[in-house]
Design a protein around this motif. Structure first.
Motif, PDB file in Angstrom:
ATOM      1  N   ASP A  89      12.828  11.107 -28.134  1.00  0.00           N
ATOM      2  CA  ASP A  89      12.289  10.690 -29.437  1.00  0.00           C
ATOM      3  C   ASP A  89      11.115   9.737 -29.277  1.00  0.00           C
ATOM      4  O   ASP A  89      10.196   9.718 -30.089  1.00  0.00           O
ATOM      5  N   ARG A  90      11.169   8.908 -28.195  1.00  0.00           N
ATOM      6  CA  ARG A  90      10.120   7.914 -27.988  1.00  0.00           C
ATOM      7  C   ARG A  90       9.397   8.155 -26.673  1.00  0.00           C
ATOM      8  O   ARG A  90      10.011   8.528 -25.676  1.00  0.00           O
ATOM      9  N   LYS A  91       8.114   7.898 -26.693  1.00  0.00           N
ATOM     10  CA  LYS A  91       7.313   8.090 -25.480  1.00  0.00           C
ATOM     11  C   LYS A  91       7.758   7.147 -24.372  1.00  0.00           C
ATOM     12  O   LYS A  91       7.773   7.508 -23.193  1.00  0.00           O
ATOM     13  N   ILE A  92       8.144   5.909 -24.757  1.00  0.00           N
ATOM     14  CA  ILE A  92       8.534   4.928 -23.741  1.00  0.00           C
ATOM     15  C   ILE A  92       9.769   5.385 -22.964  1.00  0.00           C
ATOM     16  O   ILE A  92       9.894   5.133 -21.770  1.00  0.00           O
ATOM     17  N   ASP A  93      10.697   6.084 -23.644  1.00  0.00           N
ATOM     18  CA  ASP A  93      11.890   6.598 -22.954  1.00  0.00           C
ATOM     19  C   ASP A  93      11.526   7.739 -22.014  1.00  0.00           C
ATOM     20  O   ASP A  93      12.087   7.850 -20.914  1.00  0.00           O
ATOM     21  N   ALA A  94      10.593   8.578 -22.449  1.00  0.00           N
ATOM     22  CA  ALA A  94      10.129   9.674 -21.588  1.00  0.00           C
ATOM     23  C   ALA A  94       9.454   9.115 -20.340  1.00  0.00           C
ATOM     24  O   ALA A  94       9.661   9.607 -19.223  1.00  0.00           O
ATOM     25  N   GLN A  95       8.637   8.058 -20.531  1.00  0.00           N
ATOM     26  CA  GLN A  95       7.940   7.464 -19.390  1.00  0.00           C
ATOM     27  C   GLN A  95       8.933   6.817 -18.416  1.00  0.00           C
ATOM     28  O   GLN A  95       8.771   6.917 -17.191  1.00  0.00           O
TER      29      GLN A  95
ATOM     30  N   ASP B 195       9.376   7.783 -14.542  1.00  0.00           N
ATOM     31  CA  ASP B 195       9.238   6.760 -13.492  1.00  0.00           C
ATOM     32  C   ASP B 195      10.450   6.752 -12.568  1.00  0.00           C
ATOM     33  O   ASP B 195      10.315   6.607 -11.342  1.00  0.00           O
ATOM     34  N   GLU B 196      11.653   6.890 -13.155  1.00  0.00           N
ATOM     35  CA  GLU B 196      12.874   6.903 -12.342  1.00  0.00           C
ATOM     36  C   GLU B 196      12.910   8.118 -11.412  1.00  0.00           C
ATOM     37  O   GLU B 196      13.274   8.007 -10.235  1.00  0.00           O
ATOM     38  N   VAL B 197      12.545   9.265 -11.952  1.00  0.00           N
ATOM     39  CA  VAL B 197      12.538  10.484 -11.139  1.00  0.00           C
ATOM     40  C   VAL B 197      11.505  10.373 -10.027  1.00  0.00           C
ATOM     41  O   VAL B 197      11.767  10.726  -8.866  1.00  0.00           O
ATOM     42  N   THR B 198      10.329   9.880 -10.363  1.00  0.00           N
ATOM     43  CA  THR B 198       9.268   9.735  -9.357  1.00  0.00           C
ATOM     44  C   THR B 198       9.700   8.803  -8.237  1.00  0.00           C
ATOM     45  O   THR B 198       9.473   9.070  -7.048  1.00  0.00           O
ATOM     46  N   ALA B 199      10.357   7.686  -8.602  1.00  0.00           N
ATOM     47  CA  ALA B 199      10.822   6.735  -7.595  1.00  0.00           C
ATOM     48  C   ALA B 199      11.866   7.379  -6.681  1.00  0.00           C
ATOM     49  O   ALA B 199      11.846   7.170  -5.459  1.00  0.00           O
TER      50      ALA B 199
END
Length: 372
Positions: free
Chosen positions: A29-35, A39-43
């Protein structure tokens, strides 16, 4: 590669490709949650901790059977593990996926082992250890990100105080047991070897000249595999134990009456030949001898090991030495079993504290000026 896009319906779609190039996406629902998710997956990809979400969907039973098939378990352990899973685990989680089993599910299951299945606390812990090993392997194989068993609370096991056999009881037992096993009783009491280690001794393991016995193998017995030779219980169980005079004399007398068939010959044999079979030994020799010697029913050959440990402790040997002689994994294990046998140190601790304060009091006494 990862990106975030706003969909026509107002949702934010986050996408990334895993190490195999497969695309994964989630909507927020929110862009901040998607980001945050990206970030978690990338890490996790960068640090090597990445877990493919599809892996967690694998059925628990399927993975557990794959795990069980590749374990280097000895036959007795393999049998126990299979029984744990079949009787207590699969009925609860057979249709669940690895990722669907949460810490709360594990805690509820652990509690049911005692409340529903009526298992003793020690048995419940053993069954739990099997499940914990499966989940640890699943984390290691990147099937799931976390082990749901990690913080489970297990039932406490009441500490059982061991009452060792007295020297007179061991002597009486050695007199009542059939002659071919008199040496076994005395050697077990004088070295602390496990029953399987005693049964597994061959002539090459006994050095009467230097008064030592080497533990390199043991005899075990299971319904499926019968009687078989296998390595000692743990890596620390490989050891050389000094033989006291009573053991040397007992072994000399035993080998005169029942000589071993060359260096590979068994020191202790069954009446019909070959290595000692535990069940036959217990039924035909040990239990009748215990009854004649007035030793409590239910006392097993392991009592000789406890007798040996108690003698070492009584005569001032350190925890480290006792642990090494018994072939325990570590000294903590030895203390856990035999801590109540170490001499009470109440008087020594009182004296130590009183001495310290007495010395300080003496130092604090004012100096008298003799010239005054």
């Amino acid at each position: 590669m990862a990106n975030i896009q706003k969909r026509p319906n107002g949702k934010w779609r986050a996408r990334y490709r895993d190490l195999e190039g497969k695309e994964h996406a989630r909507h927020f629902d929110r862009k901040i949650d998607a980001q945050r998710w990206i970030d978690e997956v990338t890490a996790s990809l960068v640090t090597g901790q990445y877990v493919d979400p599809r892996s967690a969907k694998k059925p628990f039973k399927e993975y557990a059977e794959e795990w069980r098939a590749i374990q280097p378990h000895r036959p007795s352990t393999a049998k126990a593990v299979a029984q744990h899973l079949r009787c207590y685990v699969y009925p609860a989680w057979e249709k669940r996926s690895l990722g669907a089993i949460k810490p709360g599910d594990v805690q509820s299951w652990v509690t049911s082992l005692t409340t529903t299945h009526g298992l003793a606390a020690s048995t419940s812990r053993t069954v739990f250890n099997t499940v914990n090993a499966v989940f640890r392997a699943a984390v290691r194989d990147r099937m799931i990100p976390h082990n749901p068993c990690a913080e489970a609370k297990l039932p406490s096991v009441p500490r059982k105080k061991i009452v060792p056999l007295a020297v007179d009881q061991v002597r009486k037992l050695s007199e009542e047991i059939p002659a071919r096993y008199k040496g076994l009783v005395l050697l077990g009491a004088a070295t602390g070897l496990r029953p399987g280690e005693l049964f597994g001794l061959q002539a090459r393991h006994l050095d009467l000249l230097h008064a030592t016995v080497s533990v390199e193998q043991q005899i075990q017995q299971t319904a499926k595999h019968g009687v078989y030779v296998c390595p000692p219980k743990t890596a620390r169980s490989h050891r050389t134990v000094p033989l006291p005079r009573v053991a040397v004399d007992a072994m000399k007398a035993h080998l005169r009456g029942f000589p071993a068939d060359g260096p590979e010959g068994w020191i202790f044999t069954a009446p019909q030949g070959g290595p000692v079979v535990y069940t036959h030994f217990m039924d035909a020799s040990w239990r009748p001898a215990c009854a004649k010697a007035g030793i409590a029913k239910g006392t097993g050959p392991h009592s000789l090991r406890h007798h040996y440990a108690s003698l070492l402790i009584k005569h001032g040997e350190s925890v480290k030495t006792v642990s090494e002689r018994l072939g325990h994994t570590n000294a903590a294990m030895t203390l856990n079993i035999y801590t109540h046998l170490w001499p009470d140190s109440e008087e020594r601790t009182r004296a130590a504290v009183d001495k310290a304060y007495a010395d300080q009091s003496a130092d604090a006494q004012p100096q008298v000026d003799e010239a005054a």
